[in-house]
Write a protein that holds these residues in place. Structure first.
Motif, PDB file in Angstrom:
ATOM      1  N   ILE A   1       0.865  -1.178   0.000  1.00  0.00           N
ATOM      2  CA  ILE A   1       0.000   0.000   0.000  1.00  0.00           C
ATOM      3  C   ILE A   1       0.901   1.227   0.000  1.00  0.00           C
ATOM      4  O   ILE A   1       1.665   1.451   0.940  1.00  0.00           O
ATOM      5  N   CYS A   2       0.831   1.966  -1.062  1.00  0.00           N
ATOM      6  CA  CYS A   2       1.545   3.246  -1.178  1.00  0.00           C
ATOM      7  C   CYS A   2       0.638   4.152  -2.009  1.00  0.00           C
ATOM      8  O   CYS A   2       0.774   4.250  -3.222  1.00  0.00           O
ATOM      9  N   TYR A   3      -0.265   4.807  -1.334  1.00  0.00           N
ATOM     10  CA  TYR A   3      -1.317   5.571  -2.009  1.00  0.00           C
ATOM     11  C   TYR A   3      -0.966   7.053  -1.971  1.00  0.00           C
ATOM     12  O   TYR A   3      -0.673   7.611  -0.916  1.00  0.00           O
ATOM     13  N   VAL A   4      -0.986   7.674  -3.127  1.00  0.00           N
ATOM     14  CA  VAL A   4      -0.695   9.094  -3.251  1.00  0.00           C
ATOM     15  C   VAL A   4      -1.780   9.721  -4.113  1.00  0.00           C
ATOM     16  O   VAL A   4      -2.088   9.220  -5.199  1.00  0.00           O
ATOM     17  N   SER A   5      -2.363  10.804  -3.628  1.00  0.00           N
ATOM     18  CA  SER A   5      -3.396  11.506  -4.366  1.00  0.00           C
ATOM     19  C   SER A   5      -3.136  13.000  -4.288  1.00  0.00           C
ATOM     20  O   SER A   5      -2.626  13.504  -3.285  1.00  0.00           O
ATOM     21  N   ASP A   6      -3.477  13.706  -5.359  1.00  0.00           N
ATOM     22  CA  ASP A   6      -3.253  15.146  -5.402  1.00  0.00           C
ATOM     23  C   ASP A   6      -4.468  15.923  -4.914  1.00  0.00           C
ATOM     24  O   ASP A   6      -4.714  17.039  -5.347  1.00  0.00           O
ATOM     25  N   ARG A   7      -5.203  15.335  -3.995  1.00  0.00           N
ATOM     26  CA  ARG A   7      -6.350  16.005  -3.367  1.00  0.00           C
ATOM     27  C   ARG A   7      -6.567  15.397  -1.987  1.00  0.00           C
ATOM     28  O   ARG A   7      -6.068  14.306  -1.697  1.00  0.00           O
ATOM     29  N   LEU A   8      -7.318  16.090  -1.149  1.00  0.00           N
ATOM     30  CA  LEU A   8      -7.641  15.562   0.165  1.00  0.00           C
ATOM     31  C   LEU A   8      -8.721  14.501   0.035  1.00  0.00           C
ATOM     32  O   LEU A   8      -9.775  14.742  -0.544  1.00  0.00           O
ATOM     33  N   GLU A   9      -8.448  13.326   0.555  1.00  0.00           N
ATOM     34  CA  GLU A   9      -9.384  12.223   0.467  1.00  0.00           C
ATOM     35  C   GLU A   9      -9.493  11.529   1.817  1.00  0.00           C
ATOM     36  O   GLU A   9      -8.588  11.638   2.655  1.00  0.00           O
ATOM     37  N   PRO A  10     -10.570  10.793   2.049  1.00  0.00           N
ATOM     38  CA  PRO A  10     -10.700  10.051   3.317  1.00  0.00           C
ATOM     39  C   PRO A  10      -9.579   9.025   3.477  1.00  0.00           C
ATOM     40  O   PRO A  10      -9.091   8.453   2.491  1.00  0.00           O
ATOM     41  N   ILE A  11      -9.172   8.805   4.712  1.00  0.00           N
ATOM     42  CA  ILE A  11      -8.078   7.881   4.972  1.00  0.00           C
ATOM     43  C   ILE A  11      -8.450   6.456   4.569  1.00  0.00           C
ATOM     44  O   ILE A  11      -7.596   5.668   4.169  1.00  0.00           O
ATOM     45  N   GLU A  12      -9.713   6.116   4.645  1.00  0.00           N
ATOM     46  CA  GLU A  12     -10.129   4.751   4.354  1.00  0.00           C
ATOM     47  C   GLU A  12     -10.122   4.428   2.866  1.00  0.00           C
ATOM     48  O   GLU A  12     -10.189   3.251   2.492  1.00  0.00           O
ATOM     49  N   ARG A  13     -10.053   5.420   2.011  1.00  0.00           N
ATOM     50  CA  ARG A  13     -10.174   5.189   0.570  1.00  0.00           C
ATOM     51  C   ARG A  13      -9.105   4.235   0.018  1.00  0.00           C
ATOM     52  O   ARG A  13      -9.439   3.321  -0.757  1.00  0.00           O
ATOM     53  N   PRO A  14      -7.815   4.370   0.369  1.00  0.00           N
ATOM     54  CA  PRO A  14      -6.818   3.440  -0.188  1.00  0.00           C
ATOM     55  C   PRO A  14      -7.085   1.993   0.200  1.00  0.00           C
ATOM     56  O   PRO A  14      -6.807   1.077  -0.576  1.00  0.00           O
ATOM     57  N   PHE A  15      -7.624   1.763   1.410  1.00  0.00           N
ATOM     58  CA  PHE A  15      -7.836   0.399   1.858  1.00  0.00           C
ATOM     59  C   PHE A  15      -9.038  -0.241   1.179  1.00  0.00           C
ATOM     60  O   PHE A  15      -9.169  -1.461   1.190  1.00  0.00           O
ATOM     61  N   HIS A  16      -9.909   0.564   0.591  1.00  0.00           N
ATOM     62  CA  HIS A  16     -11.026   0.002  -0.157  1.00  0.00           C
ATOM     63  C   HIS A  16     -10.549  -0.672  -1.438  1.00  0.00           C
ATOM     64  O   HIS A  16     -11.257  -1.521  -1.992  1.00  0.00           O
ATOM     65  N   ARG A  17      -9.365  -0.291  -1.912  1.00  0.00           N
ATOM     66  CA  ARG A  17      -8.825  -0.878  -3.134  1.00  0.00           C
ATOM     67  C   ARG A  17      -8.022  -2.134  -2.871  1.00  0.00           C
ATOM     68  O   ARG A  17      -7.519  -2.760  -3.818  1.00  0.00           O
ATOM     69  N   ALA A  18      -7.846  -2.494  -1.605  1.00  0.00           N
ATOM     70  CA  ALA A  18      -7.063  -3.685  -1.285  1.00  0.00           C
ATOM     71  C   ALA A  18      -7.777  -4.931  -1.791  1.00  0.00           C
ATOM     72  O   ALA A  18      -8.975  -5.118  -1.583  1.00  0.00           O
ATOM     73  N   VAL A  19      -7.037  -5.781  -2.474  1.00  0.00           N
ATOM     74  CA  VAL A  19      -7.583  -7.023  -3.022  1.00  0.00           C
ATOM     75  C   VAL A  19      -7.250  -8.156  -2.058  1.00  0.00           C
ATOM     76  O   VAL A  19      -6.089  -8.516  -1.892  1.00  0.00           O
ATOM     77  N   LEU A  20      -8.253  -8.689  -1.389  1.00  0.00           N
ATOM     78  CA  LEU A  20      -8.047  -9.752  -0.424  1.00  0.00           C
ATOM     79  C   LEU A  20      -7.946 -11.098  -1.138  1.00  0.00           C
ATOM     80  O   LEU A  20      -8.348 -11.260  -2.289  1.00  0.00           O
ATOM     81  N   ARG A  21      -7.420 -12.076  -0.415  1.00  0.00           N
ATOM     82  CA  ARG A  21      -7.335 -13.415  -0.966  1.00  0.00           C
ATOM     83  C   ARG A  21      -8.727 -14.010  -1.138  1.00  0.00           C
ATOM     84  O   ARG A  21      -9.610 -13.799  -0.318  1.00  0.00           O
ATOM     85  N   SER A  22      -8.899 -14.764  -2.184  1.00  0.00           N
ATOM     86  CA  SER A  22     -10.188 -15.376  -2.469  1.00  0.00           C
ATOM     87  C   SER A  22     -10.447 -16.507  -1.478  1.00  0.00           C
ATOM     88  O   SER A  22      -9.609 -17.407  -1.321  1.00  0.00           O
TER      89      SER A  22
END
Length: 310
Positions: free
Chosen positions: A208-229
């Motif tokens: 996880i190394c999330y960089v955005s050029d705007r203010l976003e909620p802290i939880e947003r990067p973790f929503h993109r995490a792909v868990l094991r099936s």
């Protein structure tokens, strides 16, 4: 009789292409991008990979003067289209600055040049990564889950996370499998490597190394995490429980008579050994699950806090 045809080849003659003047020495045509050597986010310095995530370009003409000089040419700003124009041999005097450049803007000629400057201005940003001190400055490294023991100190665990994030990700992949050669250990290692390769081929979030050029909620990067099936994980778990049960059952075989005579297993009769092996297997599985709740990388990922700074 026979027919004939006449073909005129005059229209096939190609006219010579006009000789375009060569660009001035030191002036390269095309698109060039220059990245600042040091980009700061609060008290932290962003790495080059993080800086590449900022791509909200806008015209830089409002921040530049109306005339620019380069390679012996003078470029004049056209506020209507955002380009700077130049013509070799053209130079406007102070009195002609208001009207003379219009000839370049409207009546283009062969050899004219134009250039446009774009920039990424200062802006708010959101970064979710691991804070660390590196190269005499405070910066970030990617977060990669690492195993944490029950008795591991917080400082030691944090240092392991930093070291893991500072390594190349391919090196970490090569070390996920054990290594042994020869004998019984080699056979066991072969099975471990087989399972590791099967699991490694699955698409999961490795860092996880999330960089955005705007203010976003802290939880947003973790929503993109792909868990094991779970369709891949649970078959291996059930297979492991079955192997454990068979092993415990084989160990209890020579002592089946004594186990059947135990007071709390006497009611099961001949099935007492099976019941005892099942209880031991489930108890061991619960013990492993309790240990994994604090030691597995997926658990450490859930506990790691995110960080954001405007």
């Amino acid at each position: 009789g026979g027919g004939g045809s006449t073909v005129h080849h005059d229209f096939l003659k190609q006219k010579p292409a006009p000789e375009n003047p060569r660009p001035p020495s030191g002036l390269v045509l095309g698109t060039l991008t220059q990245v600042c050597e040091r980009v700061e986010l609060g008290a932290f310095v962003l790495t080059e990979d993080m800086v590449n995530s900022f791509h909200r370009f806008e015209e830089a003409m409002p921040r530049l003067p109306s005339q620019l000089s380069c390679a012996g040419l003078t470029f004049y700003a056209n506020r209507r289209d955002g380009y700077y124009y130049a013509r070799p041999g053209f130079a406007a005097t102070e009195a002609e600055l208001e009207t003379a450049p219009e000839r370049i803007f409207s009546a283009h000629q062969v050899g004219d040049l134009r250039v446009r400057f774009m920039c990424v201005p200062e802006t708010n940003a959101t970064v979710v990564a691991v804070q660390c001190h590196k190269n005499d400055c405070e910066t970030f490294v990617p977060y990669r889950p690492v195993a944490r023991g029950l008795c591991a100190a917080e400082a030691e665990a944090r240092q392991r996370v930093i070291e893991e994030g500072d390594r190349m990700i391919k090196v970490g992949r090569n070390e996920t499998a054990c290594c042994a050669s020869g004998g019984l250990a080699g056979c066991c290692c072969c099975a471990c490597n087989t399972i590791a390769c099967i699991c490694a081929s699955e698409v999961v979030t490795e860092e996880i190394c999330y960089v955005s050029d705007r203010l976003e909620p802290i939880e947003r990067p973790f929503h993109r995490a792909v868990l094991r099936s779970p369709w891949r994980v649970w078959p291996f778990r059930i297979f492991g429980l079955c192997l454990l049960f068979l092993g415990v059952r084989m160990l209890m075989g020579p002592f089946s008579a004594h186990i059947s005579g135990l007071p709390f297993l006497a009611a099961y009769g001949a099935s007492a050994v099976v019941v005892a092996a099942t209880v031991i297997t489930l108890a061991f599985a619960l013990l492993v699950a309790a240990a994994a709740a604090t030691a597995l990388p997926t658990a450490s990922e859930r506990r790691t806090p995110a960080w954001r700074r405007p």
